[in-house]
Structures are given as C-alpha cells and as structure tokens.
Design a protein around this motif. Structure first.
Motif, short mmCIF file in Angstrom:
data_model
loop_
_atom_site.label_atom_id
_atom_site.label_comp_id
_atom_site.label_asym_id
_atom_site.label_seq_id
_atom_site.Cartn_x
_atom_site.Cartn_y
_atom_site.Cartn_z
N ALA A 236 0.82 -1.21 0.00
CA ALA A 236 0.00 0.00 0.00
C ALA A 236 0.86 1.27 0.00
O ALA A 236 0.33 2.38 0.02
N LEU A 237 2.20 1.09 -0.02
CA LEU A 237 3.09 2.26 0.08
C LEU A 237 3.52 2.74 -1.30
O LEU A 237 3.98 1.94 -2.13
N VAL A 238 3.35 4.04 -1.54
CA VAL A 238 3.79 4.63 -2.81
C VAL A 238 5.03 5.47 -2.53
O VAL A 238 4.96 6.45 -1.78
N PHE A 239 6.15 5.03 -3.10
CA PHE A 239 7.44 5.68 -2.82
C PHE A 239 7.78 6.67 -3.93
O PHE A 239 7.60 6.39 -5.12
N GLU A 240 8.33 7.82 -3.51
CA GLU A 240 8.95 8.74 -4.46
C GLU A 240 10.30 9.09 -3.91
O GLU A 240 10.46 9.18 -2.68
N GLY A 241 11.28 9.24 -4.77
CA GLY A 241 12.61 9.54 -4.24
C GLY A 241 13.57 10.02 -5.30
O GLY A 241 13.20 10.22 -6.47
N ARG A 242 14.80 10.19 -4.84
CA ARG A 242 15.85 10.71 -5.71
C ARG A 242 17.11 9.88 -5.49
O ARG A 242 17.40 9.50 -4.34
N ALA A 243 17.83 9.59 -6.57
CA ALA A 243 19.05 8.79 -6.48
C ALA A 243 20.27 9.70 -6.58
O ALA A 243 20.29 10.63 -7.38
N GLY A 244 21.27 9.42 -5.76
CA GLY A 244 22.55 10.13 -5.85
C GLY A 244 23.66 9.14 -5.58
O GLY A 244 24.00 8.91 -4.42
N ASP A 246 25.29 6.03 -4.46
CA ASP A 246 24.88 4.87 -3.66
C ASP A 246 23.91 5.26 -2.55
O ASP A 246 23.78 4.53 -1.56
N ALA A 247 23.21 6.39 -2.73
CA ALA A 247 22.22 6.82 -1.73
C ALA A 247 20.89 7.12 -2.43
O ALA A 247 20.87 7.61 -3.57
N LEU A 248 19.81 6.77 -1.76
CA LEU A 248 18.47 7.11 -2.23
C LEU A 248 17.75 7.76 -1.08
O LEU A 248 17.96 7.37 0.08
N ASP A 249 16.89 8.74 -1.36
CA ASP A 249 16.01 9.21 -0.29
C ASP A 249 14.76 9.81 -0.88
O ASP A 249 14.70 10.13 -2.06
N GLY A 250 13.72 9.89 -0.05
CA GLY A 250 12.46 10.43 -0.53
C GLY A 250 11.37 10.26 0.50
O GLY A 250 11.64 10.22 1.70
N ARG A 251 10.13 10.15 -0.01
CA ARG A 251 8.98 10.02 0.88
C ARG A 251 8.08 8.89 0.40
O ARG A 251 8.04 8.58 -0.80
N ALA A 252 7.40 8.27 1.34
CA ALA A 252 6.34 7.31 1.05
C ALA A 252 5.14 7.79 1.86
O ALA A 252 5.07 7.52 3.05
N GLY A 253 4.29 8.58 1.23
CA GLY A 253 3.19 9.22 1.96
C GLY A 253 3.76 10.15 3.02
O GLY A 253 4.57 11.03 2.72
N ASP A 254 3.38 9.90 4.31
CA ASP A 254 3.85 10.77 5.41
C ASP A 254 5.25 10.40 5.89
O ASP A 254 5.83 11.13 6.70
N LEU A 255 5.75 9.26 5.43
CA LEU A 255 7.02 8.74 5.97
C LEU A 255 8.21 9.18 5.11
O LEU A 255 8.15 9.11 3.88
#
Ligand SMILES: C[S@@+](CC[C@H](N)C(=O)[O-])C[C@H]1O[C@@H](n2cnc3c(N)ncnc32)[C@H](O)[C@@H]1O
Length: 263
Positions: A236-244, A246-255
C-alpha cells in the motif's frame, strides 16, 4: 601458402574494427539528409532545451540543429560530423547566424566523441546506428540527460515520450529518452522508524524487485526512473525519491525514507 589470403583478410578485418582506424579512415555511417527546420525546433522543444543546456548533435550535417539550439533556445551547442566539408559549412553558418561563440563544430567520428559534458543529445541517424550508440549514451551521459531521435528508435530502450510532427513532405516521428540513474542492487532502507531491505532490478528506466518489510516480502510495482527521480509501489506504500550514487532518499506518503546500496 594457400592459407595466406585468409590470414590477410582476418588481419584486415581486425584492423578495420579498431578505434584508431575508424577515427582516421571511416566513412559516414549515414549520408547527409537534413532535418527540416520546424522538425528540428520540435526536437529541441521535446527535450525542453534551455540556456542551461549543452546540446550535442551527433552527425550534425550542415549544423542547423546546433545553430537553432544556440540561436532560438540560448543553449550551447556542439555539432559532430565525420565530413569535414559539412563541418566547414556549419562553422560558416554559425558565424552568419551570430552564434559562433556558442556553437562549436568538430570533424570527427561520433563513436569516438566524449559525451560526458552533454545534457541533450540529438540524433538523425538510422535504427542500427542508434543501437550501436545506445551503450555509449547510457554509459557517458549524466542521469537526467535527454536524448531525442528523429525517426529512429532505440530497440528495447522504450522512449519516455513520442511525438509525431506533420512536415511539408511527410510525417516525422520524434522519440525522447531521459537517461536513468543506475539504481539496480540491494539497498538497506530506513522507512520512518523501521528498517527494510530493498532489492531493485532495473531495465533502462523500468524498476522491479522486492521490498522486505516487517517480515513480509512485497513486490515492487509501477517502478520507474526519470533521470535521477524514482517512483515505485510496494504493497500500500507509494514511494517517491531521488538517487545520488549509492544513496536514495524520498517520501512514502507521510514517511521519510532513505537507503544505502549494500550490493
Ligand atoms: C541524416 S544526417 C543528419 C544531419 C543533422 N543531424 C540533421 O538532423 O539535419 C546524418 C549525418 O551524420 C554524419 N555521420 C554519419 N556517420 C557519422 C559518424 N560515424 N560520425 C560522425 N558523423 C557521422 C553524416 O555525415 C551526416 O551529415
């Protein structure tokens, strides 16, 4: 004695395949046919070219796409053509258009051209030539760079966008690809307060794999890269993020989530 001609042929084939031979003696892979001006402008618009871009036209012909990028979009342009006469014509045309300071032309083989400074590449070649060029584009262009091709696609590297342009003589097809960041591998993830393991597979811009979270293995669906930006769904989690790297970060809803590549 009878084996000598065969050895000679093998030797010639080996020499003909080497990069130095291509640089010095190779003829064009494709003959010069100009992209109509309005189709060239549509290619540059499809790639959203702006003053921040460096546009490489690989097989630049009479220089028209590079000159349009500099004159009409404020970009810097580099044209590469194996035919020195076309390069001389292009330089004269850039002077006449008042953009010689922003439009450079190189007489060389496009397969031996360093593409690492390009943010946009334009092509009007042939599908087999595009296929030979594809690994070089993916290897050398920074993630987020755009590639636009007139009439010819890239095989199983599907375009991010396609457009038809009605020309004076015929319809033209334009293809746009955004070079994806390489994110394939195993990533240790922090998702809010929880730990997870993200196993990503990648085919060009399409992502798959699994997310191991709370003792469950969830399939990755709708996974996609657009340059360095990523989106995928797991359960049920929709992830959005950015790659740099060997690191990834972003949001999945409120998280908030972040990841480090471990393999
Ligand atoms: C179909 S024309 C396209 C010209 C221009 N890009 C346009 O859209 O108007 C292809 C050009 O590629 C050049 N070319 C072919 N093989 C090449 C190679 N290996 N390296 C550099 N240029 C090449 C040809 O000389 C020709 O000018």
């Amino acid at each position: 004695m009878r084996r000598r001609p065969a050895v000679l042929v093998l030797l010639l084939v080996a020499v003909a395949g080497c990069a130095e031979f291509r640089a010095r003696f190779a003829g064009p892979d494709v003959v010069f046919i100009a992209t109509p001006a309005d189709v060239g402008a549509a290619m540059l618009r499809l790639a959203t070219v702006s003053a921040r871009d460096v546009v490489f036209d690989l097989g630049s012909g009479d220089g028209r796409v590079v000159i349009a990028a500099a004159r009409d979009f404020g970009a810097r342009g580099v044209g590469v053509d194996i035919d020195p006469e076309l390069v001389a014509t292009s330089r004269a045309a850039a002077h006449a258009a008042g953009v010689a300071d922003r439009a450079t032309f190189l007489a060389q083989d496009l397969f031996l051209t360093d593409l690492r400074t390009a943010s946009v590449v334009t092509l009007y070649l042939r599908d087999d030539v595009n296929l030979r060029l594809r690994p070089k584009l993916l290897r050398e262009l920074p993630p987020g760079s755009r590639v636009v091709s007139h009439d010819f696609d890239m095989g199983d590297w599907r375009p991010d966008r396609e457009q038809r342009v009605r020309g004076a003589a015929r319809n033209h097809r334009l293809y746009l690809w955004v070079v994806p960041a390489d994110v394939a591998g195993v990533w240790r993830m922090r998702l809010g307060e929880r730990e997870a393991l993200l196993n990503l597979t990648q085919r060009y811009q399409v992502l798959g794999g699994t997310l191991s979270l709370d003792g469950r293995e969830l399939m990755i669906t709708d996974g996609r890269m657009t340059g360095d930006r990523m989106a995928f769904t797991a359960g049920a989690l929709v992830f959005e993020g950015r790659a740099g790297g060997d690191a990834l970060d972003g949001r999945a809803g409120d998280l908030a989530w972040s990841s480090r590549r471990v393999r």
